[in-house]
Scaffold this active site. Structure first.
Site, PDB file in Angstrom:
ATOM      1  CG  ASP A   1     -20.157  34.980 -34.074  1.00  0.00           C
ATOM      2  OD1 ASP A   1     -20.310  36.106 -35.041  1.00  0.00           O
ATOM      3  OD2 ASP A   1     -21.229  35.156 -33.048  1.00  0.00           O
ATOM      4  CD  GLU A   2     -23.420  36.752 -38.013  1.00  0.00           C
ATOM      5  OE1 GLU A   2     -23.264  36.465 -39.194  1.00  0.00           O
ATOM      6  OE2 GLU A   2     -22.847  37.429 -37.488  1.00  0.00           O
TER       7      GLU A   2
ATOM      8  CG  ASP B   1     -24.286  32.884 -35.998  1.00  0.00           C
ATOM      9  OD1 ASP B   1     -23.901  33.274 -35.735  1.00  0.00           O
ATOM     10  OD2 ASP B   1     -26.061  33.681 -35.870  1.00  0.00           O
TER      11      ASP B   1
ATOM     12  CE1 TYR C   1     -16.649  36.139 -28.793  1.00  0.00           C
ATOM     13  CE2 TYR C   1     -16.885  37.370 -27.064  1.00  0.00           C
ATOM     14  CZ  TYR C   1     -16.933  37.735 -28.690  1.00  0.00           C
ATOM     15  OH  TYR C   1     -15.918  38.926 -29.036  1.00  0.00           O
TER      16      TYR C   1
ATOM     17  NE  ARG D   1     -28.613  33.419 -24.999  1.00  0.00           N
ATOM     18  CZ  ARG D   1     -28.190  33.185 -27.378  1.00  0.00           C
ATOM     19  NH1 ARG D   1     -29.203  32.664 -28.209  1.00  0.00           N
ATOM     20  NH2 ARG D   1     -26.435  33.855 -27.724  1.00  0.00           N
TER      21      ARG D   1
END
Length: 603
Positions: free
Chosen positions: A115-116, A23, A28, A60
């Site tokens: 993205d995985e 992952d 982005y 975050r």
């Protein structure tokens, strides 16, 4: 845990598969930070419309979450840097680079989103075991919990080797592409994906098989299991099954009251971490699409503007993909305050490949072609939406579905299929026995031969160039006598001889009679000498019951009366007919075709 649950804790007594889940951390945001290094170490959010779809880890820390409103995000972090992420081109390019890099490990790679990635390293691990001293192996990264049991299948040893492979993969991605990634290592896809975020970012976690049930029980919502959707979640919650632990403890009988037997068993298995879904090597996508969401649109002209913008962006993706689309789908989401979950409607139709052209290997569309596509799009829109009534849309989507791989060059069959093909007269087809193919069937793609995702919505877009069919097969041309197809297999109705062709047959006969041919002995005439009398008898007899052995009675009787009379006339005067002459000079040359070739065997 009740007794029924013990049935599922040991469903898989062998854990032969080894799966790595990769992952990419805040994908982005990382793409933008690599493009613009000045954004590094700053709180960054990726904006689409009025929503922050993702952010980096610095943002975050201020409480920025996925799908937070921009206004709320700026209140939480006034110095938040926002980058417009509505154009996905750079993200797709980065995703493809990572996917290409993962192919170097010669293992199946399944792409999940952009993205995985799942990687089945089972065979790679087995190869490494042969050349590795397993007694000194250590687990790279984090271990969810130390194994207490010595599994007889040796899965813990394989997991340790896989953890080293995962570390190598992540380091390679960082060194060559600059992306930090996280990884999960387990014996199936479900556990590898769920354990992956445990130590994000830029780290990895290994989960042993014996701790799978305990780990699954820590998940607070059944929705956390990827295979469980919103409707299934609603049904489970209605039965007071909220957490995965609740799902583990509920009996199968309760689940079977609300789900099918197979579904009930699958839900139970998933709750204990059992998943036998294979890693499927990702190929080219089955569809290429884009969507645009908004608060509301209620005017047709605005809808057309939205579709025009989507079409321009979609054609760029098609050019990058390189395939020719043959189907187009339009999707709408109508505003409905009564429905809590989103509801989409779509229609699709086939489109002509001739709209697209390939120049130097690049798929292009002219302005006229784009206008034609937009016309098709708006026609599908009007079939989905009753414009005589007010409407409110919150999303429009556009996708090309179903593609054809097209060869290019002079020898490509497409060069014939894409051009107008006139119906070739039976008399004009040349019999070339030196070609490698025994027959060629040029036919247009009919609507019935193509499929769409939703047959009820399928609508065929007429092609500007419709090749006519030559629907008969001269399969006998280059075969030996034993392999010659029986004339009865050549449906007379498919010869499609029209009035002009019949006139051509008559003209050929008259021309051959007008020409003064000096009689001379030839092998062909000698070969026919034994049958000339029989031909005359047939012509005089008025029926085909006495036809020679090389004339198929069923086919002859199925011919129109005037053709039968014409053939009888030719048989009556074989010297005037265009019968093939077998000689050493023309044995290997192409011979003109005639209707007699279906009744007279080739020598």
């Amino acid at each position: 845990m009740d007794s029924s649950s013990s049935t599922y804790t040991n469903i898989s007594n062998e854990h032969l598969k080894i799966i790595i889940h990769i992952d990419v951390d805040c994908f982005y945001a990382q793409v933008e930070m690599l493009r613009k290094p000045e954004l590094l170490s700053q709180p960054l959010g990726i904006q689409q419309k009025n929503i922050v779809v993702t952010s980096n880890y610095e943002a975050r820390q201020y409480g920025i979450k996925k799908c937070m409103l921009v206004s709320e995000a700026l209140k939480a972090c006034p110095n938040l840097k926002l980058v417009n992420g509505e154009d996905l081109h750079n993200y797709r390019a980065a995703s493809n680079k990572i996917f290409s890099l993962l192919q170097n490990w010669k293992s199946p790679v399944e792409k999940l989103g952009m993205d995985e990635y799942f990687i089945d390293v089972t065979n790679l691990v087995q190869e490494k075991i042969k050349s590795t001293n397993c007694s000194n192996l250590t687990c790279t990264g984090h271990l969810y919990s130390e194994p207490q049991l010595d599994c007889p299948c040796g899965c813990y040893t394989r997991l340790k080797i896989a953890s080293q492979i995962a570390s190598e993969i992540r380091q390679k991605i960082l060194d060559e592409l600059g992306f930090t990634t996280s990884a999960g290592v387990a014996h199936n896809k479900l556990l590898a994906k769920l354990i992956c975020p445990l130590h994000k970012p830029n780290d990895q976690t290994v989960l042993c098989a014996e701790h799978a049930s305990d780990f699954m029980a820590t998940l607070q919502s059944v929705r956390a299991i990827p295979s469980i959707g919103s409707k299934t979640t609603e049904t489970l919650i209605s039965q007071n099954i909220i957490s995965v632990s609740d799902l583990q403890q509920v009996s199968l009988d309760v689940l079977k009251k609300h789900f099918s037997s197979d579904m009930a068993v699958r839900l139970k298995n998933l709750s204990f971490g059992d998943d036998n879904t294979p890693v499927k090597q990702t190929g080219r996508p089955q569809s290429i699409g884009l969507e645009d969401s908004f608060k509301t649109v209620s005017v047709r002209s605005e809808v057309e503007e939205k579709f025009t913008a989507l079409l321009q962006r979609l054609l760029i993706l098609v050019r990058e993909d390189g395939r020719i689309p043959v189907s187009l789908r339009v999707t709408l989401r109508k505003k409905d305050v009564k429905r809590l979950s989103s509801h989409r409607e779509s229609r699709q139709c086939q489109i002509s490949p001739s709209i697209f052209t390939i120049n130097s290997g690049i798929v292009t569309v002219t302005e006229a072609g784009q206008q034609k596509l937009l016309t098709i799009i708006m026609r599908l829109f009007t079939k989905l939406m009753d414009l005589s009534k007010p409407f409110h849309l919150t999303l429009v989507g556009l996708a090309f579905t179903k593609f054809q791989e097209r060869m290019t060059g002079r020898s490509s069959i497409v060069n014939y299929l894409m051009n107008d093909l006139s119906v070739q007269s039976v008399l004009n087809i040349q019999n070339d026995c030196e070609t490698s193919a025994s027959f060629m069937d040029y036919s247009a793609v009919s609507p019935s031969s193509s499929t769409t995702t939703d047959l009820s919505d399928a609508e065929v877009e007429p092609s500007p160039k419709k090749p006519k069919k030559v629907n008969w097969i001269a399969k006998r041309r280059c075969l030996s006598k034993e392999d010659v197809a029986s004339p009865s297999k050549l449906k007379v109705g498919e010869l499609r001889l029209n009035s002009k062709e019949l006139e051509k047959v008559s003209e050929l006969r008259l021309n051959s009679m007008d020409r003064s041919v000096t009689p001379r002995a030839s092998p062909a005439k000698d070969n026919l000498s034994d049958t000339s009398d029989t031909m005359k008898d047939i012509a005089e007899g008025g029926n085909c019951e006495e036809c020679p052995s090389y004339v198929d009675k069923e086919v002859f009787n199925a011919l129109p009366d005037d053709m039968q009379q014409e053939l009888k006339s030719m048989w009556k005067n074989p010297s005037n007919s265009e019968l093939p002459r077998a000689s050493a000079r023309n044995m290997n040359k192409s011979k003109p075709n005639s209707i007699l070739k279906y009744f007279v065997p080739q020598k």
